[in-house]
Write an enzyme that holds these catalytic residues in place. Structure first.
Site, PDB file in Angstrom:
ATOM      1  N   HIS A  33      36.689  43.441  43.020  1.00 12.82           N
ATOM      2  CA  HIS A  33      35.756  43.918  41.985  1.00 12.82           C
ATOM      3  C   HIS A  33      34.368  44.125  42.587  1.00 12.82           C
ATOM      4  O   HIS A  33      33.704  45.138  42.335  1.00 12.82           O
ATOM      5  CB  HIS A  33      35.591  42.877  40.865  1.00 12.82           C
ATOM      6  CG  HIS A  33      36.806  42.630  40.029  1.00 12.82           C
ATOM      7  ND1 HIS A  33      37.293  41.376  39.777  1.00 12.82           N
ATOM      8  CD2 HIS A  33      37.602  43.492  39.347  1.00 12.82           C
ATOM      9  CE1 HIS A  33      38.346  41.454  38.967  1.00 12.82           C
ATOM     10  NE2 HIS A  33      38.562  42.732  38.707  1.00 12.82           N
ATOM     11  N   LYS A  74      43.709  37.116  23.772  1.00 10.53           N
ATOM     12  CA  LYS A  74      44.174  36.520  25.026  1.00 10.53           C
ATOM     13  C   LYS A  74      43.113  35.563  25.561  1.00 10.53           C
ATOM     14  O   LYS A  74      41.992  35.979  25.868  1.00 10.53           O
ATOM     15  CB  LYS A  74      44.415  37.656  26.045  1.00 10.53           C
ATOM     16  CG  LYS A  74      45.322  37.269  27.188  1.00 10.53           C
ATOM     17  CD  LYS A  74      45.682  38.500  28.006  1.00 10.53           C
ATOM     18  CE  LYS A  74      45.350  38.289  29.460  1.00 10.53           C
ATOM     19  NZ  LYS A  74      45.338  39.505  30.236  1.00 10.53           N
ATOM     20  N   ARG A  92      43.616  50.679  43.238  1.00 10.68           N
ATOM     21  CA  ARG A  92      44.141  49.891  44.361  1.00 10.68           C
ATOM     22  C   ARG A  92      45.337  50.566  45.010  1.00 10.68           C
ATOM     23  O   ARG A  92      45.513  50.520  46.224  1.00 10.68           O
ATOM     24  CB  ARG A  92      44.574  48.499  43.880  1.00 10.68           C
ATOM     25  CG  ARG A  92      43.421  47.600  43.573  1.00 10.68           C
ATOM     26  CD  ARG A  92      43.858  46.352  42.885  1.00 10.68           C
ATOM     27  NE  ARG A  92      44.454  46.667  41.589  1.00 10.68           N
ATOM     28  CZ  ARG A  92      44.710  45.778  40.648  1.00 10.68           C
ATOM     29  NH1 ARG A  92      44.458  44.504  40.861  1.00 10.68           N
ATOM     30  NH2 ARG A  92      45.229  46.145  39.499  1.00 10.68           N
ATOM     31  N   SER A 113      42.842  39.370  39.843  1.00 12.22           N
ATOM     32  CA  SER A 113      42.414  38.061  39.343  1.00 12.22           C
ATOM     33  C   SER A 113      43.625  37.195  39.024  1.00 12.22           C
ATOM     34  O   SER A 113      43.637  35.991  39.303  1.00 12.22           O
ATOM     35  CB  SER A 113      41.580  38.224  38.065  1.00 12.22           C
ATOM     36  OG  SER A 113      40.432  38.984  38.316  1.00 12.22           O
TER      37      SER A 113
END
Ligand code: PNS
Length: 159
Positions: A17, A41, A90, A127
């Site tokens: 990030h 969440k 990515r 993450s």
């Protein structure tokens, strides 16, 4: 002033990030890092702590604002007069969903999305993977900024 937003969950911020945020900070006058408040969440870190970590690791860049948002990203951007989203890609696996979101955001409000190719050093990084590895005692040094590493170890010890 040229503004952009880097949105995400940042639970917690990783070096991947940070690489994208740093690159956005060289392209734009002001970068808003916007943390999604997801009421459905529960993350590992409370949103306030994610924001504190983001402030700590980006303070040297000089043109970063850290913010949170709920609801639609396009509304957050409209309210703050931000015309561009900057996101890292990515791998091909990111592409489908990111393209869908970029097209929907453009359809909703004309919000543009600029993709930067993630540094290959971090192309496997997320993450959730960091949290999983750290939970079972794996070494995540070099994958998250040092202040995040300290907090990760402390929080996982508590949970
Ligand atoms: O770090 P993440 O979880 O991959 O980030 C995803 C995020 C926060 C960028 C995305 O879920 C988002 O923008 N959510 C806000 C709600 C929204 O605008 N949804 C419509 C997207 S087209």
């Amino acid at each position: 002033m040229r503004r952009c937003v880097c949105p995400g969950s940042f639970d917690p911020v990783t070096n991947g990030h940070l690489d994208v945020i740093e690159r956005a900070s060289r392209l734009y006058d002001e970068v808003t890092v916007a943390v999604l408040v997801n009421t459905t969440k529960q993350g590992l870190f409370p949103v306030e702590e994610r924001m504190d970590m983001l402030r700590e690791v980006t303070e040297g860049l000089g043109n970063i604002r850290v913010d949170s948002f709920d609801g639609l990203l396009v509304d957050h951007c409209r309210e703050r007069d931000i015309p561009v989203v900057v996101k890292g890609l990515r791998a091909v696996s990111d592409f489908d969903y990111e393209l869908q979101m970029a097209q929907m955001n453009h359809r909703l409000s004309g919000l543009e999305t600029l993709f930067v190719a993630t540094n290959p050093e971090y192309s496997f990084l997320s993450s959730s993977l960091v949290k999983e590895v750290a939970t079972f005692g794996g070494d995540v040094r070099g994958l998250v900024p040092d202040p995040v590493l300290d907090r990760l170890v402390t929080r996982l010890r508590r949970s």
